[in-house]
Design an enzyme around this catalytic site. Structure first.
Site: not given
Length: 247
Positions: A97-98, A174
Protein backbone atom coordinates in the site's frame (compact mmCIF):
# COMPACT_ATOMS: atom_id res chain seq x y z
CA UNK A 1 -5.76 -21.82 29.80
CA UNK A 2 -5.46 -18.47 28.03
CA UNK A 3 -8.30 -19.40 25.67
CA UNK A 4 -10.55 -20.11 28.67
CA UNK A 5 -9.66 -16.77 30.24
CA UNK A 6 -10.36 -14.88 27.00
CA UNK A 7 -13.65 -16.72 26.55
CA UNK A 8 -14.68 -15.90 30.12
CA UNK A 9 -13.85 -12.22 29.62
CA UNK A 10 -15.89 -12.06 26.43
CA UNK A 11 -18.88 -13.78 28.04
CA UNK A 12 -18.73 -11.56 31.11
CA UNK A 13 -18.54 -8.43 28.96
CA UNK A 14 -21.54 -9.53 26.90
CA UNK A 15 -23.61 -10.36 29.96
CA UNK A 16 -22.77 -7.02 31.57
CA UNK A 17 -23.87 -5.13 28.47
CA UNK A 18 -27.12 -7.12 28.25
CA UNK A 19 -27.81 -6.58 31.95
CA UNK A 20 -27.14 -2.85 31.70
CA UNK A 21 -29.44 -2.57 28.68
CA UNK A 22 -32.26 -4.46 30.39
CA UNK A 23 -31.87 -2.35 33.53
CA UNK A 24 -32.03 0.87 31.54
CA UNK A 25 -35.25 -0.29 29.90
CA UNK A 26 -37.02 -1.02 33.21
CA UNK A 27 -39.53 1.69 34.29
CA UNK A 28 -38.66 3.81 37.28
CA UNK A 29 -40.95 3.83 40.34
CA UNK A 30 -44.15 5.68 39.47
CA UNK A 31 -43.56 5.41 35.70
CA UNK A 32 -45.45 3.26 33.29
CA UNK A 33 -43.60 0.78 31.17
CA UNK A 34 -42.90 2.13 27.71
CA UNK A 35 -43.56 -0.08 24.74
CA UNK A 36 -40.71 -0.61 22.34
CA UNK A 37 -41.05 0.80 18.83
CA UNK A 38 -41.51 -1.91 16.23
CA UNK A 39 -38.27 -3.19 14.77
CA UNK A 40 -37.53 -2.18 11.21
CA UNK A 41 -36.95 -5.02 8.76
CA UNK A 42 -33.42 -5.55 7.54
CA UNK A 43 -34.51 -4.58 4.04
CA UNK A 44 -35.51 -1.13 5.27
CA UNK A 45 -31.99 0.27 4.95
CA UNK A 46 -30.66 2.67 2.38
CA UNK A 47 -31.15 1.42 -1.14
CA UNK A 48 -28.65 2.62 -3.75
CA UNK A 49 -29.12 2.52 -7.49
CA UNK A 50 -25.79 1.15 -8.72
CA UNK A 51 -24.83 0.38 -12.31
CA UNK A 52 -22.38 -2.51 -12.57
CA UNK A 53 -20.09 -3.05 -15.54
CA UNK A 54 -17.17 -5.37 -16.19
CA UNK A 55 -14.62 -4.03 -18.66
CA UNK A 56 -12.82 -6.11 -21.27
CA UNK A 57 -9.65 -6.12 -19.13
CA UNK A 58 -11.55 -7.67 -16.19
CA UNK A 59 -11.95 -4.53 -14.07
CA UNK A 60 -15.32 -4.30 -12.28
CA UNK A 61 -16.85 -0.80 -12.24
CA UNK A 62 -19.70 0.26 -9.95
CA UNK A 63 -21.28 3.68 -10.62
CA UNK A 64 -23.80 5.46 -8.39
CA UNK A 65 -25.39 8.81 -9.22
CA UNK A 66 -25.44 11.21 -6.26
CA UNK A 67 -26.53 14.83 -6.87
CA UNK A 68 -26.16 15.98 -3.26
CA UNK A 69 -22.86 17.78 -4.00
CA UNK A 70 -20.73 18.60 -7.06
CA UNK A 71 -18.01 16.17 -6.04
CA UNK A 72 -16.94 12.66 -6.95
CA UNK A 73 -15.88 9.91 -4.57
CA UNK A 74 -13.94 6.93 -5.89
CA UNK A 75 -12.81 3.79 -4.09
CA UNK A 76 -10.48 1.30 -5.76
CA UNK A 77 -10.52 -2.10 -4.06
CA UNK A 78 -7.80 -4.67 -4.68
CA UNK A 79 -8.63 -8.13 -3.37
CA UNK A 80 -5.23 -8.39 -1.71
CA UNK A 81 -5.24 -8.17 2.07
CA UNK A 82 -3.15 -9.81 4.75
CA UNK A 83 -5.00 -13.10 4.18
CA UNK A 84 -3.17 -13.36 0.84
CA UNK A 85 0.27 -13.32 2.45
CA UNK A 86 2.47 -16.37 2.83
CA UNK A 87 3.86 -17.55 6.20
CA UNK A 88 7.10 -15.74 6.91
CA UNK A 89 6.11 -12.77 4.74
CA UNK A 90 3.41 -11.10 6.82
CA UNK A 91 2.94 -7.38 6.31
CA UNK A 92 3.55 -7.42 2.53
CA UNK A 93 0.01 -6.23 1.65
CA UNK A 94 0.27 -3.19 3.92
CA UNK A 95 3.85 -2.50 2.82
CA UNK A 96 2.72 -2.54 -0.79
CA UNK A 97 0.00 0.00 0.00
CA UNK A 98 2.86 2.36 0.85
CA UNK A 99 4.70 1.50 -2.36
CA UNK A 100 1.69 2.55 -4.45
CA UNK A 101 2.46 6.19 -3.61
CA UNK A 102 6.11 5.98 -4.74
CA UNK A 103 5.61 6.93 -8.36
CA UNK A 104 4.72 5.38 -11.70
CA UNK A 105 5.79 5.87 -15.31
CA UNK A 106 4.15 9.30 -15.65
CA UNK A 107 3.80 10.37 -12.02
CA UNK A 108 6.64 11.28 -9.67
CA UNK A 109 6.95 9.79 -6.15
CA UNK A 110 4.36 11.26 -3.73
CA UNK A 111 2.90 13.33 -6.60
CA UNK A 112 -0.35 11.33 -6.72
CA UNK A 113 -1.53 12.78 -3.41
CA UNK A 114 -0.20 16.23 -4.28
CA UNK A 115 -2.06 16.34 -7.58
CA UNK A 116 -5.36 15.39 -5.95
CA UNK A 117 -4.79 17.99 -3.21
CA UNK A 118 -3.96 20.68 -5.79
CA UNK A 119 -7.45 20.43 -7.30
CA UNK A 120 -9.15 20.61 -3.90
CA UNK A 121 -9.44 16.88 -3.26
CA UNK A 122 -8.45 14.37 -0.62
CA UNK A 123 -6.98 10.89 -0.95
CA UNK A 124 -5.64 8.08 1.20
CA UNK A 125 -5.52 4.30 1.50
CA UNK A 126 -5.87 1.47 3.99
CA UNK A 127 -5.25 -2.27 4.21
CA UNK A 128 -7.45 -4.88 5.87
CA UNK A 129 -7.38 -8.67 6.11
CA UNK A 130 -9.33 -8.95 2.85
CA UNK A 131 -8.45 -5.95 0.67
CA UNK A 132 -6.31 -2.89 0.07
CA UNK A 133 -8.33 0.22 -0.71
CA UNK A 134 -7.37 3.54 -2.31
CA UNK A 135 -9.98 6.32 -1.99
CA UNK A 136 -10.31 9.84 -3.34
CA UNK A 137 -12.85 12.67 -3.11
CA UNK A 138 -12.51 15.65 -5.46
CA UNK A 139 -14.47 18.19 -7.57
CA UNK A 140 -16.55 16.45 -10.22
CA UNK A 141 -14.74 17.89 -13.23
CA UNK A 142 -11.51 16.11 -12.26
CA UNK A 143 -12.84 12.57 -12.57
CA UNK A 144 -10.82 11.81 -15.75
CA UNK A 145 -7.64 12.98 -14.01
CA UNK A 146 -8.24 10.81 -10.94
CA UNK A 147 -8.99 7.72 -13.00
CA UNK A 148 -5.87 8.31 -15.12
CA UNK A 149 -3.73 8.53 -11.98
CA UNK A 150 -5.07 5.21 -10.71
CA UNK A 151 -4.65 3.54 -14.10
CA UNK A 152 -1.06 4.75 -14.38
CA UNK A 153 0.07 3.28 -11.07
CA UNK A 154 -1.88 0.07 -11.61
CA UNK A 155 -0.10 -0.52 -14.92
CA UNK A 156 3.34 1.08 -14.50
CA UNK A 157 4.24 1.32 -10.81
CA UNK A 158 7.88 2.06 -10.00
CA UNK A 159 9.39 -0.55 -7.70
CA UNK A 160 12.95 0.52 -6.91
CA UNK A 161 15.10 -1.33 -4.39
CA UNK A 162 16.24 1.84 -2.59
CA UNK A 163 12.66 3.09 -2.26
CA UNK A 164 11.52 -0.33 -1.07
CA UNK A 165 14.19 -0.50 1.65
CA UNK A 166 13.37 3.01 2.86
CA UNK A 167 9.63 2.33 2.95
CA UNK A 168 10.16 -0.96 4.77
CA UNK A 169 11.84 1.00 7.57
CA UNK A 170 8.85 3.39 7.62
CA UNK A 171 6.45 0.47 8.10
CA UNK A 172 8.65 -1.08 10.80
CA UNK A 173 8.62 2.21 12.68
CA UNK A 174 4.84 2.40 12.23
CA UNK A 175 4.53 -0.99 13.92
CA UNK A 176 6.77 0.10 16.79
CA UNK A 177 4.72 3.26 17.31
CA UNK A 178 1.25 1.70 17.00
CA UNK A 179 1.87 -1.73 18.52
CA UNK A 180 5.16 -2.33 20.28
CA UNK A 181 5.26 0.96 22.23
CA UNK A 182 1.56 1.12 23.14
CA UNK A 183 0.05 -0.20 26.40
CA UNK A 184 -1.88 -3.34 25.45
CA UNK A 185 -0.76 -2.72 21.85
CA UNK A 186 -0.49 -6.45 21.15
CA UNK A 187 -3.84 -7.37 22.68
CA UNK A 188 -5.59 -7.81 19.32
CA UNK A 189 -2.71 -9.90 18.02
CA UNK A 190 -2.90 -12.20 21.03
CA UNK A 191 -6.68 -12.58 20.72
CA UNK A 192 -6.52 -13.31 16.98
CA UNK A 193 -3.65 -15.72 17.50
CA UNK A 194 -5.80 -17.83 19.82
CA UNK A 195 -9.05 -17.31 17.89
CA UNK A 196 -7.61 -18.72 14.64
CA UNK A 197 -5.42 -21.80 14.39
CA UNK A 198 -4.80 -22.04 10.63
CA UNK A 199 -6.75 -19.22 8.98
CA UNK A 200 -4.57 -16.29 7.75
CA UNK A 201 -6.59 -13.90 9.94
CA UNK A 202 -4.30 -15.31 12.62
CA UNK A 203 -1.50 -12.85 11.82
CA UNK A 204 -1.74 -9.03 12.04
CA UNK A 205 -2.18 -6.90 8.94
CA UNK A 206 0.88 -4.80 9.72
CA UNK A 207 3.00 -7.95 9.97
CA UNK A 208 5.84 -8.77 12.34
CA UNK A 209 9.18 -7.02 12.56
CA UNK A 210 10.96 -10.27 11.71
CA UNK A 211 8.89 -10.86 8.57
CA UNK A 212 9.18 -7.25 7.43
CA UNK A 213 12.96 -7.40 7.76
CA UNK A 214 13.01 -10.64 5.75
CA UNK A 215 10.91 -9.20 2.91
CA UNK A 216 12.74 -8.66 -0.37
CA UNK A 217 12.21 -6.56 -3.46
CA UNK A 218 11.32 -9.79 -5.31
CA UNK A 219 8.51 -10.45 -2.81
CA UNK A 220 7.08 -7.01 -3.49
CA UNK A 221 7.30 -7.35 -7.27
CA UNK A 222 5.63 -10.77 -7.18
CA UNK A 223 2.83 -9.36 -5.03
CA UNK A 224 2.29 -6.53 -7.51
CA UNK A 225 2.20 -8.78 -10.57
CA UNK A 226 -0.15 -11.24 -8.85
CA UNK A 227 -2.73 -9.00 -7.21
CA UNK A 228 -2.53 -5.49 -8.72
CA UNK A 229 -4.20 -6.41 -11.99
CA UNK A 230 -7.57 -5.23 -13.40
CA UNK A 231 -9.34 -8.57 -12.97
CA UNK A 232 -8.53 -8.50 -9.24
CA UNK A 233 -9.85 -4.95 -8.72
CA UNK A 234 -13.17 -3.15 -8.32
CA UNK A 235 -13.61 0.62 -8.63
CA UNK A 236 -16.66 2.39 -7.21
CA UNK A 237 -17.63 5.86 -8.39
CA UNK A 238 -20.23 8.14 -6.79
CA UNK A 239 -20.84 10.93 -9.33
CA UNK A 240 -23.35 13.75 -9.63
CA UNK A 241 -24.11 12.78 -13.22
CA UNK A 242 -23.71 9.11 -14.11
CA UNK A 243 -24.28 9.88 -17.80
CA UNK A 244 -20.97 11.76 -17.80
CA UNK A 245 -19.15 8.50 -17.14
CA UNK A 246 -19.71 5.78 -19.70
CA UNK A 247 -18.10 2.44 -19.02
Amino acid sequence: MIRRILAAVLVASTLSVVSATEAAEQPRPGEEAKSRPPEQPASGGVQLDVARTKLANGLTVLVHEDRSAPVVSTYLFYRSGSRNEHPGRTGIAHLFEHMMFKGSKNVEPEAHTSIISSVGGQSNAYTTEDATVFWETFPAQYLPLALWLEADRMATLRIDDSVFRREREVVKEERRMRVENQPYGRLNEIVYNYAFTAHPYKHPTIGSLVDLEAASIEDVRDFYLTYYVPENATVTIAHQDSSAFAC
